[in-house]
Write an enzyme that holds these catalytic residues in place. Sequence first.
Site, PDB file in Angstrom:
ATOM      1  N   VAL A   1    -103.620 -55.122 -10.072  1.00  0.00           N
ATOM      2  CA  VAL A   1    -104.853 -54.868 -10.805  1.00  0.00           C
ATOM      3  C   VAL A   1    -105.547 -53.681 -10.159  1.00  0.00           C
ATOM      4  O   VAL A   1    -105.703 -53.628  -8.929  1.00  0.00           O
ATOM      5  CB  VAL A   1    -105.777 -56.100 -10.813  1.00  0.00           C
ATOM      6  CG1 VAL A   1    -107.018 -55.834 -11.650  1.00  0.00           C
ATOM      7  CG2 VAL A   1    -105.037 -57.322 -11.341  1.00  0.00           C
TER       8      VAL A   1
ATOM      9  N   ASN B   1    -107.638 -67.484 -10.171  1.00  0.00           N
ATOM     10  CA  ASN B   1    -107.843 -67.162 -11.578  1.00  0.00           C
ATOM     11  C   ASN B   1    -109.288 -67.371 -12.018  1.00  0.00           C
ATOM     12  O   ASN B   1    -109.577 -67.318 -13.215  1.00  0.00           O
ATOM     13  CB  ASN B   1    -106.911 -68.003 -12.458  1.00  0.00           C
ATOM     14  CG  ASN B   1    -105.457 -67.604 -12.305  1.00  0.00           C
ATOM     15  OD1 ASN B   1    -105.147 -66.486 -11.884  1.00  0.00           O
ATOM     16  ND2 ASN B   1    -104.558 -68.511 -12.632  1.00  0.00           N
TER      17      ASN B   1
ATOM     18  N   PHE C   1     -97.580 -61.422 -11.367  1.00  0.00           N
ATOM     19  CA  PHE C   1     -97.323 -60.630 -12.572  1.00  0.00           C
ATOM     20  C   PHE C   1     -97.310 -59.138 -12.268  1.00  0.00           C
ATOM     21  O   PHE C   1     -96.416 -58.410 -12.680  1.00  0.00           O
ATOM     22  CB  PHE C   1     -98.381 -60.954 -13.625  1.00  0.00           C
ATOM     23  CG  PHE C   1     -98.333 -60.058 -14.826  1.00  0.00           C
ATOM     24  CD1 PHE C   1     -97.416 -60.276 -15.834  1.00  0.00           C
ATOM     25  CD2 PHE C   1     -99.220 -58.999 -14.949  1.00  0.00           C
ATOM     26  CE1 PHE C   1     -97.377 -59.452 -16.948  1.00  0.00           C
ATOM     27  CE2 PHE C   1     -99.186 -58.178 -16.052  1.00  0.00           C
ATOM     28  CZ  PHE C   1     -98.261 -58.409 -17.056  1.00  0.00           C
ATOM     29  N   GLY C   2     -98.314 -58.685 -11.548  1.00  0.00           N
ATOM     30  CA  GLY C   2     -98.420 -57.259 -11.284  1.00  0.00           C
ATOM     31  C   GLY C   2     -99.621 -56.970 -10.420  1.00  0.00           C
ATOM     32  O   GLY C   2    -100.111 -57.827  -9.682  1.00  0.00           O
TER      33      GLY C   2
ATOM     34  N   ASP D   1    -103.352 -73.072 -15.962  1.00  0.00           N
ATOM     35  CA  ASP D   1    -103.183 -72.429 -14.653  1.00  0.00           C
ATOM     36  C   ASP D   1    -104.542 -72.190 -14.001  1.00  0.00           C
ATOM     37  O   ASP D   1    -104.815 -71.109 -13.467  1.00  0.00           O
ATOM     38  CB  ASP D   1    -102.421 -71.115 -14.797  1.00  0.00           C
ATOM     39  CG  ASP D   1    -101.850 -70.623 -13.468  1.00  0.00           C
ATOM     40  OD1 ASP D   1    -101.675 -71.455 -12.550  1.00  0.00           O
ATOM     41  OD2 ASP D   1    -101.580 -69.412 -13.337  1.00  0.00           O
TER      42      ASP D   1
ATOM     43  N   GLY E   1    -100.658 -59.719  -7.699  1.00  0.00           N
ATOM     44  CA  GLY E   1    -100.201 -61.083  -7.927  1.00  0.00           C
ATOM     45  C   GLY E   1     -98.753 -61.124  -8.332  1.00  0.00           C
ATOM     46  O   GLY E   1     -98.003 -60.153  -8.169  1.00  0.00           O
TER      47      GLY E   1
END
Length: 595
Positions: free
Chosen positions: A262, A380, A259-260, A375, A257
């Site tokens: 997984v 999510n 952010f980073g 969000d 995503g």
Amino acid sequence: MNVQPRNMNVQPRNMNVQPVRHKLFFSDTDEEEEDGHSTGEDSAFQESDSPVSRQREKQEGKPPGGTWEELEEEEGFGSSPIKSPGDFFMSDSPSYRQLAPASPTRSPQGPTSPIPECPGTPPHKTFRKLRLFDTPHTPKSLLSKARGIGSSALRFRGGTLFREAEKAPKPEFVYSTPQVNINPFTPDSLEIQSSAGLCRGRKRALLNDSCGEDMEGSDCELEDEDIRPAKRIPITESNMKSRYATEFHELEKIGSGEFGSVFKCVKRLDGCIYAIKRSKKPLAGSVDEQNALREVYAHAVLGQHPHVVRYYSAWAEDDHMLIQNEYCNGGSLSDVISENYRTMQYFTEPELKDLLLQVARGLKYIHSMSLVHMDIKPSNIFISRTTLPNTAVEEADDEECGSGKVIYKIGDLGHVTRVSSPQVEEGDSRFLANEVLQENYTHLAKADIFALALTVWSAAGAEPFPTNGDQWHEIRQGKLPRVPQLLSQEFVDLIKLMISPDPEKRPSSVALVKHSVLLSASRKSAEQLRIELDAEKFKNALLQKELKKAQIAKAAAEERAHFPDRIATRSTTQNNRTTRLIGKKMNRSVSLTIY
């Protein structure tokens, strides 16, 4: 100020050596300096690494830091006491007569003292409290001290050594304040910040009233460190070994995503599977650092709930943030929607109601902690295809802990903020409410309801939502896009109510979990389930009574059927007996018993 020297007679241990008079001289401290006079460099102690002390040591033939005996016995500042001359001359040092002239005398280069010097050890607080270097106060010294405190320049007594110690960096182990992060989502954070402000106010008052008091410089520094607010620990490189490589075995990459990434990992110790999120780029000093810390704060406060992704731990490695979360084996809702859109198979209405109800329960829990997610979107929402036990977590009276095949969980708490003091970081614009875009933060919980409605409508088969444009504004006006399936009007009306342009008209998460549309068909309230369970228990009790009666009747019938056969068998046996083996001369007793 004149101080009369006092002679001290020292009796050496060697009886052949004559006694020596050891003179002690006291030098003026820096508190009694006259204009144009000494600057305090001739105090009782001098830094061993200063140029003056080095020059004196070379002239006297001493090793740096004192005599050889002092270097051998040195264990810290003040650990070696002031020795008498006889103690020095009993060792392997030069003879007494050679060193007798080297006793402390007033010289142009400054006084010498047998006290060992240890530059590597900071002056200790208890050593200062002995006040070995204090002199009687004079009116001038008191006035100069008052002026020094009034100008916020607390000066140290004792000469060069303590002034140099003030300039030197303080060791971390002496006055170090524990550096911890303050979680902004806990109620205690407000109390900590307010108490820190009160402490700072008390310290200012103390400094203003301390002109006539004898204050220690070290005490002031210690108090300043105690009331200083805790600093936020940045995400920096850790000195420890890589925890990710040591404790976990990476299986595969399961997502990526903004952010980073997984990763699906197995913990080597317990053998369980976890989802570990790792930031793509170093976060130290970047904009994403606050979002990463906000997610950790929110996870730590929320704890465990069946409809919120569980948090285990978080740490930093090489300026990257790593978060250990619960692994959801069903992936994300976004993956399922994409697959359904490809195969033209969409969520049915009961499945949509189940999705809406479960996520609403998760939002209800988050909102009960005075937090908002900000969000909510399909990527999510995570899916766990394991059945939750009925004793997992206590829900409200009308909520079911979960006995279904699919459990939906809310994750990615990087945009969570507090309702009372919001610090809003806008999420995905496709699911963003219009009032948040207009920076109206009075109904932040209703913004989560708006995003949940669009998430459910996306699972129903709607086209991907726009990021801006006319269609984006039409949705904010309460117009839903078309879906490729027929849904009940009551369900559609509920979705339209959730995206109402007026945030006050939208139902809250508490109202959603009790809504009749969600509990009518596929879900029943807990009270209804209790009524049905009690009815079934009553029916079961009646059936058990009937069963017992039938069993008793059957046993009685069998007993009556076998009774004539036993009578006939006994009579035949008695008739066949003509003679008695025992008691032939005795009369037979008569019994009235049938047997």
